[in-house]
Design a protein around this motif. Structure first.
Motif, PDB file in Angstrom:
ATOM      1  N   VAL A  96       0.829  -1.212   0.000  1.00 20.92           N
ATOM      2  CA  VAL A  96       0.000   0.000   0.000  1.00 20.92           C
ATOM      3  C   VAL A  96       0.861   1.259   0.000  1.00 20.92           C
ATOM      4  N   LEU A  97       1.936   1.275   0.783  1.00 17.09           N
ATOM      5  CA  LEU A  97       2.804   2.457   0.814  1.00 17.09           C
ATOM      6  C   LEU A  97       3.435   2.720  -0.548  1.00 17.09           C
ATOM      7  N   LEU A  98       3.969   1.682  -1.179  1.00 16.53           N
ATOM      8  CA  LEU A  98       4.589   1.861  -2.491  1.00 16.53           C
ATOM      9  C   LEU A  98       3.551   2.205  -3.555  1.00 16.53           C
ATOM     10  N   SER A  99       2.387   1.565  -3.504  1.00 20.09           N
ATOM     11  CA  SER A  99       1.324   1.882  -4.465  1.00 20.09           C
ATOM     12  C   SER A  99       0.839   3.313  -4.302  1.00 20.09           C
ATOM     13  N   THR A 100       0.712   3.752  -3.051  1.00 20.39           N
ATOM     14  CA  THR A 100       0.297   5.130  -2.794  1.00 20.39           C
ATOM     15  C   THR A 100       1.314   6.117  -3.339  1.00 20.39           C
ATOM     16  N   LEU A 101       2.588   5.849  -3.114  1.00 19.69           N
ATOM     17  CA  LEU A 101       3.639   6.747  -3.592  1.00 19.69           C
ATOM     18  C   LEU A 101       3.655   6.832  -5.115  1.00 19.69           C
ATOM     19  N   ILE A 102       3.685   5.685  -5.782  1.00 18.66           N
ATOM     20  CA  ILE A 102       3.763   5.672  -7.240  1.00 18.66           C
ATOM     21  C   ILE A 102       2.475   6.210  -7.866  1.00 18.66           C
ATOM     22  N   GLY A 103       1.333   5.735  -7.384  1.00 23.06           N
ATOM     23  CA  GLY A 103       0.067   6.175  -7.959  1.00 23.06           C
ATOM     24  C   GLY A 103      -0.218   7.644  -7.729  1.00 23.06           C
ATOM     25  N   SER A 104       0.128   8.160  -6.541  1.00 23.49           N
ATOM     26  CA  SER A 104      -0.123   9.574  -6.247  1.00 23.49           C
ATOM     27  C   SER A 104       0.712  10.473  -7.145  1.00 23.49           C
ATOM     28  N   ILE A 105       1.975  10.137  -7.321  1.00 23.15           N
ATOM     29  CA  ILE A 105       2.833  10.941  -8.193  1.00 23.15           C
ATOM     30  C   ILE A 105       2.341  10.890  -9.637  1.00 23.15           C
ATOM     31  N   ALA A 106       1.958   9.700 -10.100  1.00 20.37           N
ATOM     32  CA  ALA A 106       1.471   9.571 -11.472  1.00 20.37           C
ATOM     33  C   ALA A 106       0.185  10.369 -11.691  1.00 20.37           C
ATOM     34  N   GLY A 107      -0.775  10.249 -10.763  1.00 12.78           N
ATOM     35  CA  GLY A 107      -2.023  10.998 -10.903  1.00 12.78           C
ATOM     36  C   GLY A 107      -1.824  12.491 -10.791  1.00 12.78           C
ATOM     37  N   LEU A 108      -0.918  12.906  -9.913  1.00 10.40           N
ATOM     38  CA  LEU A 108      -0.630  14.329  -9.728  1.00 10.40           C
ATOM     39  C   LEU A 108      -0.036  14.934 -10.996  1.00 10.40           C
ATOM     40  N   VAL A 109       0.954  14.270 -11.551  1.00  7.05           N
ATOM     41  CA  VAL A 109       1.604  14.773 -12.769  1.00  7.05           C
ATOM     42  C   VAL A 109       0.640  14.754 -13.942  1.00  7.05           C
ATOM     43  N   ALA A 110      -0.158  13.699 -14.067  1.00  4.81           N
ATOM     44  CA  ALA A 110      -1.093  13.597 -15.188  1.00  4.81           C
ATOM     45  C   ALA A 110      -2.120  14.727 -15.172  1.00  4.81           C
ATOM     46  N   ALA A 111      -2.687  15.017 -14.013  1.00  7.72           N
ATOM     47  CA  ALA A 111      -3.705  16.059 -13.928  1.00  7.72           C
ATOM     48  C   ALA A 111      -3.118  17.457 -14.096  1.00  7.72           C
ATOM     49  N   TYR A 112      -1.926  17.675 -13.583  1.00  9.90           N
ATOM     50  CA  TYR A 112      -1.327  19.015 -13.649  1.00  9.90           C
ATOM     51  C   TYR A 112      -0.775  19.320 -15.034  1.00  9.90           C
ATOM     52  N   LYS A 113      -0.128  18.342 -15.659  1.00 11.73           N
ATOM     53  CA  LYS A 113       0.456  18.566 -16.970  1.00 11.73           C
ATOM     54  C   LYS A 113      -0.590  18.532 -18.069  1.00 11.73           C
ATOM     55  N   GLY A 114      -1.507  17.565 -18.004  1.00 10.21           N
ATOM     56  CA  GLY A 114      -2.501  17.433 -19.056  1.00 10.21           C
ATOM     57  C   GLY A 114      -1.870  16.991 -20.368  1.00 10.21           C
TER      58      GLY A 114
END
Length: 317
Positions: free
Chosen positions: A127-145
């Motif tokens: 869960v910790l690793l999934s949270t780290l990887i998934g959060s960064i991926a979702g954050l970058v995807a939404a901000y960059k577009g």
């Protein structure tokens, strides 16, 4: 140049005012908010009981070497002549097998305590690793577009399009057996859920005034993402992660039950249940039943606490 110089002080003033307001109201909101959440968590007997059960289980897991009468991973300490003894049976050294033994002469109480350690280790790590990887991926995807968002989200859709257990089985058939291999497989199949949640939350936050003010001030992208956006998007991620710990533990137990998870020399709860499954009809119920009860208590307590935490943090409730 005039327009740039004139907008920067205004943006700076707006950001400063926003921070001042937040700093002034934070002491007024944080303590009552914490008390409200704690009050809701303790408001139901089932939640209180789950908290007590979870606390006891974690205590037994952390101090398993002190509570366990035997090291179940030490093959030299096992006596095959003590195999399949019923609960309460005595051994040659004068000790008691309170929960009986399995077919290898392994003390079930010790095996369950050490098996709980593996299950919780796998669940928390995944869960910790999934949270780290998934959060960064979702954050970058939404901000960059743009193409970044499209590429990441199509990858997420591709992963979520397959059954989780099927993907995990394929990965473990390639990676092999082992606790670290199970964690890697679970991270690969779970990070996409966090990416989708983080992307949706970031899309709500990225157009707000404090982000525009930070952009006008010329803050670097990494600072806007990890200092301003990420802390305001973590609430749904944390609640989801709490519930997903139980899901990761169930997946690990399922994979071990199928014989593709942890090795037989380090049995987890799923492997213990699997090893006693063939003896159920012969009356040796304890080999599968007691690990199953321990797994049920762990998952049930985590789910109840996580569900109550979700309702406590949700303003609609």
């Amino acid at each position: 140049m005039k327009t740039s110089h004139s907008s920067t002080p205004a943006a700076s003033t707006e950001l400063t005012d926003h921070q001042d307001v937040v700093e002034r109201i934070r002491p007024l909101l944080e303590t009552p908010e914490r008390r409200r959440i704690l009050k809701r968590l303790h408001s139901r007997p089932t939640v209180r009981g789950s908290l007590v059960a979870l606390t006891l289980l974690i205590a037994f897991i952390l101090f398993a070497p002190f509570f366990a009468p035997q090291n179940p991973y030490d093959l030299l300490a096992l006596n095959i002549m003590d195999g399949r003894l019923p609960p309460g049976a005595s051994n040659a050294d004068g000790g008691t097998y309170w929960l009986g033994t399995d077919s290898q002469g392994r003390d079930m109480l010790s095996a369950i305590l050490y098996g709980l350690r593996i299950s919780l280790l796998v669940g928390l790590s995944a869960v910790l690793l999934s949270t780290l990887i998934g959060s960064i991926a979702g954050l970058v995807a939404a901000y960059k577009g743009g193409w970044v968002d499209t590429a990441l989200m199509r990858t997420v859709d591709f992963i979520l399009g397959f059954p989780t257990i099927l993907v995990a089985l394929v990965l473990l058939s390639v990676l092999g057996r082992g606790v670290d291999k199970v964690i890697i497989a679970l991270v690969i199949v779970q990070w996409a859920h966090y990416a989708r949640i983080m992307r949706g939350r970031t899309l709500q936050e990225r157009n707000k005034e404090y982000i525009e003010a930070a952009q006008n001030l010329g803050f670097p992208t990494w600072r806007i993402l990890f200092v301003h956006l990420l802390p305001n998007c973590m609430s749904p991620i944390m609640v989801f992660a709490t519930i997903q710990i139980a899901t990761a533990i169930v997946l690990e137990a399922t994979l071990s039950f199928l014989g593709v998870g942890v090795p037989i020399t380090e049995p987890s709860l799923g492997l213990l249940i699997s090893s006693g499954f063939e003896y159920l009809l012969s009356g040796d119920y304890w080999i599968s039943m007691f690990p199953g009860i321990a797994l049920l208590l762990l998952i049930l307590s985590i789910n109840i606490v996580g569900d109550r935490l979700r309702t406590s943090l949700d303003p609609r409730h």
